[in-house]
Design a protein around this motif. Structure first.
Motif, PDB file in Angstrom:
ATOM      1  N   THR A   1       6.735   1.618   1.699  1.00 56.53           N
ATOM      2  CA  THR A   1       7.113   3.025   1.657  1.00 56.53           C
ATOM      3  C   THR A   1       6.761   3.710   2.963  1.00 56.53           C
ATOM      4  O   THR A   1       5.933   3.209   3.741  1.00 56.53           O
TER       5      THR A   1
ATOM      6  N   ILE B   1       4.377  -6.759   4.598  1.00 58.20           N
ATOM      7  CA  ILE B   1       3.859  -5.384   4.658  1.00 58.20           C
ATOM      8  C   ILE B   1       3.203  -5.103   6.006  1.00 58.20           C
ATOM      9  O   ILE B   1       3.103  -3.945   6.426  1.00 58.20           O
TER      10      ILE B   1
ATOM     11  N   GLN C   1      10.733   1.412  -5.693  1.00 62.62           N
ATOM     12  CA  GLN C   1      10.579   1.749  -4.279  1.00 62.62           C
ATOM     13  C   GLN C   1      11.340   0.783  -3.354  1.00 62.62           C
ATOM     14  O   GLN C   1      11.393   1.010  -2.140  1.00 62.62           O
TER      15      GLN C   1
ATOM     16  N   PRO D   1       6.017  -1.436   6.300  1.00 68.61           N
ATOM     17  CA  PRO D   1       5.433  -0.986   5.026  1.00 68.61           C
ATOM     18  C   PRO D   1       6.510  -0.788   3.967  1.00 68.61           C
ATOM     19  O   PRO D   1       7.670  -0.505   4.291  1.00 68.61           O
TER      20      PRO D   1
ATOM     21  N   THR E   1       3.415  -5.107  -7.197  1.00 66.56           N
ATOM     22  CA  THR E   1       2.235  -4.311  -7.509  1.00 66.56           C
ATOM     23  C   THR E   1       1.048  -4.745  -6.657  1.00 66.56           C
ATOM     24  O   THR E   1       0.227  -3.926  -6.236  1.00 66.56           O
ATOM     25  N   ALA E   2       0.961  -6.054  -6.373  1.00 68.57           N
ATOM     26  CA  ALA E   2      -0.150  -6.579  -5.568  1.00 68.57           C
ATOM     27  C   ALA E   2      -0.150  -6.023  -4.156  1.00 68.57           C
ATOM     28  O   ALA E   2      -1.201  -5.955  -3.509  1.00 68.57           O
ATOM     29  N   VAL E   3       0.998  -5.591  -3.643  1.00 70.03           N
ATOM     30  CA  VAL E   3       1.066  -5.012  -2.294  1.00 70.03           C
ATOM     31  C   VAL E   3       1.206  -3.494  -2.359  1.00 70.03           C
ATOM     32  O   VAL E   3       1.574  -2.853  -1.358  1.00 70.03           O
ATOM     33  N   GLY E   4       0.936  -2.911  -3.530  1.00 72.79           N
ATOM     34  CA  GLY E   4       0.932  -1.455  -3.676  1.00 72.79           C
ATOM     35  C   GLY E   4       2.306  -0.844  -3.795  1.00 72.79           C
ATOM     36  O   GLY E   4       2.519   0.287  -3.349  1.00 72.79           O
ATOM     37  N   ALA E   5       3.257  -1.557  -4.407  1.00 70.49           N
ATOM     38  CA  ALA E   5       4.601  -1.029  -4.552  1.00 70.49           C
ATOM     39  C   ALA E   5       5.124  -1.342  -5.946  1.00 70.49           C
ATOM     40  O   ALA E   5       4.456  -2.015  -6.758  1.00 70.49           O
ATOM     41  N   ASN E   6       6.326  -0.877  -6.246  1.00 72.32           N
ATOM     42  CA  ASN E   6       6.997  -1.196  -7.499  1.00 72.32           C
ATOM     43  C   ASN E   6       8.486  -1.339  -7.228  1.00 72.32           C
ATOM     44  O   ASN E   6       8.978  -1.024  -6.134  1.00 72.32           O
TER      45      ASN E   6
END
Length: 341
Positions: free
Chosen positions: A336, A330, A227, A334, A219-224
C-alpha cells in the motif's frame, strides 16, 4: 609417248612401266607385270640433231631424285565465340579478371517487348476486369484485429466481453468466467495459472483452500486481498484441473494484457510456473525463476515469481521459500502507499 616426253620423265625421276611383250621402241604406255626402268633407245643417224645430243648429255649425269613433301593436314581452328567464355581454371582465372567483361553482359534487356499480337475476345464478351487488391494494411489477421479491439475496452466493456467469450473450447465446459477482483488502483497485481473447480463454481479467483492460504500469506506481510488485484492467465476453468494449454493461453492473452494496461501496477507477482512462463515468454523451469527480478512490458514493471498456493498445499516444505519471495516483494514495492524504497 614421244621421245622428248619420256626423256623428260626419266630426268624427273619418274619410273615408266611397259609390258614385256612390247619393246621400248614401240613407246606403248602399258603397265607390265614387273616394274622396269625404261631405257631410251635412240636411233643412230649419221648426224644427230641438237636435241638428241643434249639429252644424251643429260643421261650421263647422275639421276636427280625429287622427294615429294608430305601433305600435312592443318588442324581446323574454330574461331572462339565472344559470347561463350571458357571454363575458369586456376591458370586462366587471373587472366580472365584482367580482360574486359564478356560481350553478353552489355546486351540490354528487352524492356518494351511487343510481339505484335493482341488478345481477341469473342463477340459480345468483354475483356475480364481484374479486381483491385486491397492495401496491405487492410489485410489483418482476425486474431490480431480481435486483440486490437480488446486493447481499447474499458473495465466494464472488458468484463462483458470476457463473460461472453466463446473463442476456445473451455467456453463449452465452464460454469462461470473468472474475470478477476480487487483494488483497481493497487500497487500489486497477483497473477495465477487458471481457475480451479471452486473458482469456476463461484466466478471468483483464489477461493477454497488455495484462496485461504493466499489470504494468510498476504496477512503475513501486512496486507489483504482487497488491497491487491488478483487475476489468472486464463479466465475459464480447464477440465480436471489440468494446466491450460498454449492455444487457450493465447486466446485469453489480450484480456490479461488489457487488465495490466488499465491497472498499471507497480509490481507483478507471478504465482506458479504457468503464469511465469506466460508473462516471461519462456519454457524455463520454476526453480530458475525464483530469486530473480524481471521486468514486464514497455513500462518495465518489476516482476517477481513465487510458488502457487495450490502447490504449497501439496509441498508444505516450500512455504519458507515463498515467504522469502514475499519479503523481497515488499522490500521492492510496498503493498500500500506510493512510497518506494
Amino acid at each position: 609417248m614421244s621421245l622428248s616426253r619420256r626423256l623428260y620423265l626419266e630426268q624427273m625421276g619418274i619410273t615408266l612401266w611397259q609390258r614385256r611383250d612390247i619393246t621400248s621402241s614401240q613407246g606403248a604406255d602399258l603397265v607390265p607385270d614387273t616394274p622396269t626402268v625404261a631405257k631410251t633407245t635412240v636411233a643412230t643417224t649419221t648426224q644427230p640433231d641438237a636435241m638428241t645430243t643434249k639429252m644424251e648429255t643429260l643421261n650421263e649425269l647422275a639421276p636427280i631424285q625429287f622427294a615429294q613433301e608430305p601433305v600435312v593436314q592443318k588442324p581446323v581452328v574454330q574461331e572462339p565465340d565472344p559470347l561463350i567464355q571458357p571454363p575458369a581454371t586456376v591458370e586462366n582465372t587471373e587472366a580472365m579478371m584482367l580482360e574486359p567483361p564478356p560481350a553478353w553482359l552489355d546486351i540490354p534487356p528487352e524492356v518494351d517487348f511487343d510481339d505484335g499480337f493482341e488478345p481477341v475476345f469473342p463477340e459480345g464478351l468483354a475483356e475480364p476486369e481484374v479486381p483491385d487488391m486491397p492495401p496491405a494494411q487492410a489485410i489483418i489477421d482476425p486474431w490480431v484485429k480481435r486483440a486490437q479491439d480488446i486493447s481499447q475496452l474499458d473495465w466494464d466493456a472488458l468484463q462483458q466481453q470476457v463473460s461472453a467469450c466463446q473463442d476456445c473450447p473451455l467456453a463449452q465446459t465452464r460454469q462461470h468466467t473468472v474475470f478477476g477482483m480487487g483494488n483497481k488502483q493497487a500497487n500489486w497485481l497477483l497473477i495465477g495459472e487458471a481457475p480451479g473447480s471452486d473458482e469456476d463454481r463461484l466466478g471468483e479467483p483464489f477461493v477454497g483452500r488455495a484462496g485461504k492460504l493466499l489470504n494468510a500469506m498476504l496477512t503475513a506481510v501486512g496486507a489483504n486481498r482487497e488491497q491487491v488485484y488478483i487475476a489468472n492467465t486464463v479466465k475459464c476453468h480447464p477440465p480436471h484441473n489440468r494446466d491450460p494449454n498454449a492455444p487457450e493461453i493465447k486466446r485469453c492473452a489480450p484480456f490479461l494484457e488489457r487488465q495490466i494496461q488499465l491497472l498499471q501496477p507497480r509490481l507483478i507477482l507471478a504465482l506458479g510456473k504457468v503464469a511465469a512462463q506466460r508473462l516471461l515468454q519462456t519454457e524455463a523451469a520454476m526453480a530458475s525463476f525464483r530469486q530473480q527480478q524481471y521486468t514486464y512490458g514497455e513500462n518495465k514493471i518489476p516482476l517477481l515469481v513465487t510458488y502457487h498456493p495450490a502447490y504449497l498445499l501439496r509441498k508444505p516444505k516450500e512455504k519458507a521459500k515463498a515467504w522469502e519471495d514475499l519479503l523481497r516483494a515488499i522490500t521492492l514495492v510496498p503493498v500500500t502507499g506510493q512510497d518506494s524504497p
